[in-house]
Design an enzyme around this catalytic site. Structure first.
Site, PDB file in Angstrom:
ATOM      1  N   HIS A  33      -4.125   6.231   8.836  1.00 35.93           N
ATOM      2  CA  HIS A  33      -2.736   6.519   9.357  1.00 35.93           C
ATOM      3  C   HIS A  33      -2.096   7.271   8.496  1.00 35.93           C
ATOM      4  CE1 HIS A  33      -3.126   2.697   6.652  1.00 35.93           C
ATOM      5  NE2 HIS A  33      -1.947   3.307   6.162  1.00 35.93           N
TER       6      HIS A  33
ATOM      7  N   CYS B  12       0.850  -1.188  -0.037  1.00 45.71           N
ATOM      8  CA  CYS B  12      -0.063   0.161   0.132  1.00 45.71           C
ATOM      9  C   CYS B  12       0.838   1.178   0.020  1.00 45.71           C
ATOM     10  CB  CYS B  12      -0.832  -0.012   1.207  1.00 45.71           C
ATOM     11  SG  CYS B  12      -0.100   0.265   2.759  1.00 45.71           S
TER      12      CYS B  12
END
Length: 689
Positions: free
Chosen positions: A608, A422
């Site tokens: 995040h 990611c």
């Protein structure tokens, strides 16, 4: 190594022009990666210009306070615009030398592999182009910088293993010096004059458009390109270099506001706020604040993609803004980075402040009126984010990985390493890797390693890469030889079962290779997982998560947020209050959310920060917010928001435990019913990995 294989639904492959768009996006990303790290320098130059040129703010205010030429007398001590590059001033040398060299250094470092060696050679090469031209050498820097870093990397590879011990520093330093010198000569002789000619031609084209009052027509191309995420290619590849050159000679440029004007985006989101329905209406006010004040224009792109006819409103608003600036002869001194109203006003010269303000207001008003009319008269189409998302999933369909490999590749190498990737390689990928690892190992393939990484750190030595579908193209560019698997969610994706089926078919000998009697792929290395790092190994044998990472004070059982952005703020503030991160980390959480949603499935979102924001984290920590009624998370519903700040691999243990909890409906029901923070800690702390 597996044969290069694309594992995507047929509907996705059938999108017309997708390859061209991705190629332009990559080009735009490369340009952005050179400019954006240095945007602070551009802003500094713009502020210096606004203050210290002859017609700047100090002169304007000083003349009124100290009398005629009182302000400019002060400015002369700093060497105003008239001093140019040769004088002792600040403005001229900054645009002539500092900004291009910074871009060249960044481009060289980027191409070499994020090392200073490539940056130094790129800067030397850029200096040659600067000396060989009489215009600001931004385009030359974007060519010579990456060329210097890339070519130096290739040359170093030629003698990497042939240098005698003790001579490494001598060879490396002289190689960089000699090659940098040669590139500087090339830049002086060829790149400088070529870019000068190109810049002159481009300026003439712009002058023709301005003189004939047809510059507003550029919005017909710019606005559709923006919503296809080509904004970086347009702004940093075209308007910033040309606008900076024009501002250097004229003191301002209208080109800085063609793409960066926040007015059209504001008008669109206000129209959704008033005339929209469902999730789109509920999320539009928060998106408008982020877009207009925060300058993140990408946040409104999905609203247009959801209802493409709205591009008419964006074009109308964009043309209005350009026409207003053209009519009132207004512009900015430097790029507005990001495209926030605050940055726009700060970069506006005194004489252009009215025109720039009107261009933003009028473009927003026109977009609002046109978009409102389209939303009210076009009810047959969906303007609901949740509905659009559901339609997309329904149209997408699914296909078997194993069958795709059999039909497409005929035979592949043994899959021994799987990487879940990611943007940051920290939250979503860690959780997805944890779930997939359990499935793979439970099926008996204990010698197949499942790791998680950031896309930027991928290397073409892995066998299979799993990414969110929006990131697959980027990952394929880093690992063209790997099998690529696209998923829509991270917790319970059926694609994980397809991966296991592929491994089983390989073990049975139906897809490449042979198998041993136990059904385990032959050739894997016991006791030494291939491609695994300490983080992956820690997850595979993780202990229960430590309560120290999730403090009682960082747990909220009745969140107040009404949408995704407010929920990120709410969870992020808990991390700030815990002393784990500064306020800047929350902004990085929003930035990370723009690339791919952190809603991982089963009502759980794990926002995040970006990979670059890891340096902001003071200590690994989590926060937990429960929303009884749920919040809209990009068209889907989130009940639990767990914000993550990680410095090392400690957070991987917690992510592994979280994945177990949220794959178990009984445990999710316990979290829904929890009446105290202690119960939440007990539920999360009792999970054995």
């Amino acid at each position: 190594m597996s044969a290069p294989t694309d594992v995507r639904p047929a509907a996705e492959d059938a999108r017309p022009g997708r390859g061209a768009r991705v190629a332009v996006q990559r080009f735009g990303t490369a340009l952005s990666n050179m400019v954006m790290p240095n945007i602070g320098a551009f802003i500094a130059w713009g502020l210096i210009t606004a203050l210290f040129i002859e017609a700047g703010w100090i002169t304007l205010v000083g003349d009124r306070v100290l009398g005629h030429e009182g302000g400019y007398g002060f400015v002369e001590h700093f060497g105003g615009w008239g001093a140019g590059a040769e004088g002792g001033g600040i403005v001229g040398p900054t645009i002539t030398y500092l900004l291009p060299i910074l871009i060249g250094y960044t481009g060289g470092r980027m191409m070499y592999g994020d090392t200073a060696r490539g940056g130094v050679v790129g800067a030397i090469a850029t200096m040659g182009a600067i000396a060989g031209a009489d215009v600001p050498m931004f385009l030359g820097a974007m060519v010579m910088g990456p060329l210097g870093g890339w070519s130096m990397k290739k040359l170093d590879a030629l003698w990497a293993d042939r240098i005698r011990p003790g001579f490494e520093m001598l060879v490396n330093n002289f190689a960089a010096g000699i090659w940098g010198m040669l590139l500087a000569v090339v830049g002086f002789v060829a790149a400088g004059p070529f870019v000068s000619a190109f810049s002159t031609a481009a300026e003439r084209v712009v002058d023709v458009l301005v003189d004939n009052s047809v510059l507003p027509l550029t919005s017909v191309l710019v606005e559709p390109a923006k919503v296809l995420f080509l904004n970086n290619a347009i702004n940093h590849g075209v308007f910033t270099p040309l606008g900076t050159a024009e501002a250097a000679s004229e003191g301002q440029s209208i080109l800085f506001l063609i793409e960066a004007n926040p007015g059209p985006g504001l008008g669109l989101l206000l129209a959704f706020t008033v005339f929209g329905t469902g999730m789109a209406k509920a999320s539009a006010p928060g998106a408008a604040l982020i877009q207009f004040v925060g300058g993140i224009h990408e946040i409104y792109f999905p609203y247009v993609l959801m209802k493409p006819v709205l591009i008419v409103a964006m074009i109308a608003g964009g043309m209005t803004g350009v026409a207003t600036n053209l009519l009132l002869d207004s512009g900015l001194r430097a790029p507005a980075g990001p495209g926030s109203i605050i940055a726009v006003l700060l970069q506006s010269p005194a004489g252009s402040l009215l025109g720039v303000t009107l261009s933003v207001v009028l473009s927003a008003a026109v977009t609002f009126v046109v978009a409102g009319a389209l939303l009210r008269t076009g009810r047959s189409g969906s303007d609901d984010l949740a509905g659009a998302t559901a339609d997309m999933v329904e149209m997408k369909g699914r296909s078997s990985i194993a069958s795709s490999l059999v039909a497409g590749a005929g035979g592949t190498g043994r899959i021994r390493t799987i990487v879940f990737a990611c943007d940051a390689g920290m939250g979503s990928s860690a959780m997805g890797a944890s779930v997939l690892r359990r499935k793979v190992h439970a099926a008996g393939f204990t010698d197949v390693t499942v790791d998680n990484r950031a896309i930027a750190s991928l290397t073409d030595d892995v066998d299979l890469v799993v990414t969110h579908r929006d990131l697959t193209e980027r990952a394929r560019g880093r690992t063209p030889s790997a099998v690529h698997v696209s998923v829509d969610e991270f917790l319970a994706s059926p694609r994980y079962d397809d991966v296991v089926a592929l491994l089983q078919e390989q073990a049975d000998g139906t897809v490449g290779g042979t198998a041993d009697g136990a059904g385990t792929p032959v050739g894997t290395e016991h006791g030494a997982p291939i491609g695994a790092d300490q983080g992956a190994a820690a997850v595979a044998t993780a202990a229960p998560p430590r309560h120290g990472l999730l403090a009682r004070e960082s747990i909220v059982l009745d969140g107040a947020a009404q949408n995704r952005d407010d929920a990120i703020d709410e969870a992020g503030r808990l991390l700030v209050a815990a002393g784990a991160v500064p306020e800047e980390y929350v902004a990085a959480m929003h930035e990370r959310e723009l690339s791919v949603s952190t809603l991982v499935g089963n009502g759980l979102a794990i926002p995040h920060g970006t990979d670059a924001a890891k340096d902001l984290v003071r200590r690994t920590s989590l926060s937990f917010v429960r929303y009884t009624e749920g919040v809209d998370w990009g068209g889907q519903r989130a009940e639990f928001v767990v914000a993550i700040a990680g410095t090392g691999d400690d957070h991987l243990q917690v992510l592994s435990a979280l994945s177990q909890v949220f794959l178990d409906e009984a445990e999710v029901d316990r979290l829904r019913a929890a009446g105290s923070p202690e119960e939440v800690l007990d539920i999360l702390g009792a999970v054995q990995v």
